[in-house]
Scaffold this motif. Structure first.
Motif, PDB file in Angstrom:
ATOM      1  N   THR A   1      -2.207  36.822 -57.470  1.00  0.00           N
ATOM      2  CA  THR A   1      -1.607  35.946 -58.488  1.00  0.00           C
ATOM      3  C   THR A   1      -0.144  36.315 -58.723  1.00  0.00           C
ATOM      4  N   SER A   2       0.123  37.612 -58.797  1.00  0.00           N
ATOM      5  CA  SER A   2       1.506  38.052 -59.002  1.00  0.00           C
ATOM      6  C   SER A   2       2.395  37.612 -57.837  1.00  0.00           C
ATOM      7  N   LEU A   3       1.883  37.741 -56.620  1.00  0.00           N
ATOM      8  CA  LEU A   3       2.666  37.337 -55.451  1.00  0.00           C
ATOM      9  C   LEU A   3       2.998  35.848 -55.488  1.00  0.00           C
ATOM     10  N   LEU A   4       1.989  35.034 -55.780  1.00  0.00           N
ATOM     11  CA  LEU A   4       2.207  33.583 -55.766  1.00  0.00           C
ATOM     12  C   LEU A   4       3.069  33.134 -56.945  1.00  0.00           C
ATOM     13  N   ALA A   5       2.763  33.644 -58.150  1.00  0.00           N
ATOM     14  CA  ALA A   5       3.493  33.193 -59.337  1.00  0.00           C
ATOM     15  C   ALA A   5       4.952  33.641 -59.298  1.00  0.00           C
ATOM     16  N   GLN A   6       5.156  34.937 -59.115  1.00  0.00           N
ATOM     17  CA  GLN A   6       6.525  35.440 -59.114  1.00  0.00           C
ATOM     18  C   GLN A   6       7.295  34.967 -57.880  1.00  0.00           C
ATOM     19  N   GLY A   7       6.596  34.879 -56.745  1.00  0.00           N
ATOM     20  CA  GLY A   7       7.264  34.344 -55.555  1.00  0.00           C
ATOM     21  C   GLY A   7       7.652  32.889 -55.726  1.00  0.00           C
ATOM     22  N   GLY A   8       6.762  32.091 -56.385  1.00  0.00           N
ATOM     23  CA  GLY A   8       7.089  30.680 -56.621  1.00  0.00           C
ATOM     24  C   GLY A   8       8.276  30.526 -57.559  1.00  0.00           C
ATOM     25  N   ILE A   9       8.292  31.348 -58.635  1.00  0.00           N
ATOM     26  CA  ILE A   9       9.427  31.272 -59.571  1.00  0.00           C
ATOM     27  C   ILE A   9      10.725  31.650 -58.874  1.00  0.00           C
ATOM     28  N   ALA A  10      10.675  32.722 -58.084  1.00  0.00           N
ATOM     29  CA  ALA A  10      11.878  33.129 -57.358  1.00  0.00           C
ATOM     30  C   ALA A  10      12.329  32.051 -56.377  1.00  0.00           C
ATOM     31  N   LEU A  11      11.329  31.404 -55.742  1.00  0.00           N
ATOM     32  CA  LEU A  11      11.661  30.347 -54.789  1.00  0.00           C
ATOM     33  C   LEU A  11      12.353  29.167 -55.477  1.00  0.00           C
ATOM     34  N   VAL A  12      11.866  28.787 -56.660  1.00  0.00           N
ATOM     35  CA  VAL A  12      12.477  27.672 -57.394  1.00  0.00           C
ATOM     36  C   VAL A  12      13.902  28.030 -57.829  1.00  0.00           C
ATOM     37  N   ILE A  13      14.090  29.256 -58.333  1.00  0.00           N
ATOM     38  CA  ILE A  13      15.427  29.658 -58.788  1.00  0.00           C
ATOM     39  C   ILE A  13      16.409  29.694 -57.626  1.00  0.00           C
ATOM     40  N   VAL A  14      16.001  30.338 -56.548  1.00  0.00           N
ATOM     41  CA  VAL A  14      16.898  30.419 -55.393  1.00  0.00           C
ATOM     42  C   VAL A  14      17.096  29.039 -54.763  1.00  0.00           C
ATOM     43  N   GLY A  15      16.035  28.207 -54.770  1.00  0.00           N
ATOM     44  CA  GLY A  15      16.182  26.840 -54.246  1.00  0.00           C
ATOM     45  C   GLY A  15      17.183  26.025 -55.047  1.00  0.00           C
ATOM     46  N   GLY A  16      17.150  26.147 -56.392  1.00  0.00           N
ATOM     47  CA  GLY A  16      18.135  25.449 -57.213  1.00  0.00           C
ATOM     48  C   GLY A  16      19.548  25.946 -56.961  1.00  0.00           C
ATOM     49  N   ALA A  17      19.669  27.281 -56.823  1.00  0.00           N
ATOM     50  CA  ALA A  17      20.991  27.838 -56.526  1.00  0.00           C
ATOM     51  C   ALA A  17      21.496  27.348 -55.168  1.00  0.00           C
TER      52      ALA A  17
END
Length: 428
Positions: A113-129
């Motif tokens: 869960t930590s991998l998917l949740a935190q990885g997804g959040i990081a992916l969205v932030i970096v994707g927006g950047a």
């Protein structure tokens, strides 16, 4: 200042490129996250990586359960396993094994869960950047194209087709596809500019050169007609030749005026179109009376700036066109000058006459284009009247329109910018 319809908003190339950049990054990120998740779960499922926390009682062997000579031995050793919890609970034997397996499953689920949740959040932030960075990069890359587009639009929006051809993009920078496009566009515009300029010079020079033989021919005909020994046949022939000569002179004068009206105005002076209307009505009164046409006018204030002689020719041509292309006795021509919308002045000329099909109206503003029987060589005009009107109007940053009048005839409207000092603000 004339108003133009606004272009509809569109999904720009810059926005599309940004979406492509951001979309590709998100797809790559999702794939990377999926591969990481698969590898992570595979590693957790390996037997050698299972963590079994155990405590052995004194006298037992230090070996994991199930490593004895048979299964029963392994099951026996499970009775020696003791698990202590932080809350003080103690589990022994099979209950301890079940407790450890439960803790292991919870640990695996929490890690996943930590991998998917935190990885997804990081992916969205970096994707927006990355999308924002892509927007900036696309803007820098497309800036030369915007310059090409702006220059092309200014040339296309010029009142006269060749009025904006002196502009060049002159793009500087590395030699790439965009610079090749800009240089090719500049070459095309330069050739068009030379072509239009050569055409104007040819018309002006040819018209000047033709004036001399026409003047000489008229003088010779007049001398022959006024001789005492001239017979009636010679005099009649002379009159016919003078009429043809006069038509040719009108044609040449019209060509000279047309070439001159297409040149850019360098000296603008205040002109009130009301005064021009009064003057033109007085000038055309003899021809109107001879043709049995009533000329009515309403000269309202219409201040603008420009060349007074060209504006007088503009109004004169429209009024003269209304008198000549009319019904004869009982016909009329109405001229009105006025201010409209706080930033425009108008000249409107309407007349009775034959019915004009709407699809034939654009042809009236082309040189040497007439309708019906007026296409004959013996027509009074040279076929340049409304062409000169359009050229003079465009030279003054205005617009001319025509529409059929109900019952026959035309309504010609010329709109010009209001003089700056007389402009007023009109509330929305």
């Amino acid at each position: 200042m004339l108003r133009f319809p606004c272009r509809p908003r569109r999904f720009t190339l810059r926005a599309r490129l940004t979406l492509i950049y951001g979309g590709l990054f998100l797809v790559a990120g999702v794939v990377l996250l999926g591969v990481t998740y698969a590898l992570f779960t595979h590693q957790l499922s390996q037997p050698g990586h299972k963590f079994l926390a155990r405590t052995e009682l004194p006298g037992t062997r230090s070996e994991p359960p199930g490593t004895g000579t048979d299964a029963s031995a392994g099951l026996g050793k499970q009775k020696d396993i003791v698990v202590f919890t932080r809350s003080g609970d103690v589990f022994r034997g099979a209950e301890a094994v079940a407790r450890m397996e439960q803790e292991q499953a919870a640990l695996r689920e929490a890690a996943t869960t930590s991998l998917l949740a935190q990885g997804g959040i990081a992916l969205v932030i970096v994707g927006g950047a990355s999308a924002g960075f892509g927007w900036l990069v696309a803007g820098r890359v497309l800036a030369p194209l915007h310059r090409v587009t702006d220059t092309a639009r200014r040339i296309a929006d010029a009142r006269v087709a060749d009025r904006g051809l002196h502009e060049r993009i002159a793009l500087r920078g590395p030699v790439d596809e965009v610079k090749d496009l800009a240089d090719t566009f500049d070459t095309m515009v330069e050739r068009l500019d030379r072509s239009f300029d050569g055409q104007r010079r040819f018309v002006a020079n040819a018209s000047h050169e033709l004036r001399t033989p026409l003047t000489l021919g008229r003088a010779l005909v007049e001398v022959a007609m006024h001789r005492r020994t001239a017979s009636p046949d010679v005099k009649q022939l002379g009159e016919n030749l003078l009429e043809i000569n006069s038509r040719h002179e009108r044609l040449i004068n019209g060509l000279l005026l047309l070439a001159d009206s297409e040149n850019e105005l360098t000296d603008r002076r205040p002109v009130d179109l009301a005064d021009v209307v009064e003057h033109v009505v007085a000038q055309t009164a003899p021809e109107a009376k001879k043709s049995g046409i009533a000329v009515r006018h309403t000269a309202g204030e219409a201040p603008t700036t420009g060349d007074a002689l060209l504006l007088e020719r503009l109004v004169h041509n429209v009024v003269e066109n209304g008198i000549r292309h009319n019904t004869g006795d009982g016909g009329w021509v109405r001229i009105t000058s006025r201010t409209r919308d706080g930033d425009l002045v108008e000249i409107e000329v309407s007349n009775t006459g034959p019915v004009v099909p709407p699809y034939d109206i654009p042809a009236l503003f082309e040189p040497f284009r007439r309708l019906g029987a007026d296409r004959l060589v013996t027509a009074k005009g040279a076929g340049l009247g409304l062409s000169i009107v359009r050229s003079v109007t465009r030279a003054h940053a205005g617009e001319v329109t025509a529409r059929p009048r109900e019952g026959g005839g035309l309504v010609v409207t010329v709109s010009l910018p209001l003089s700056t000092r007389d402009r007023v603000l009109v509330p929305d």
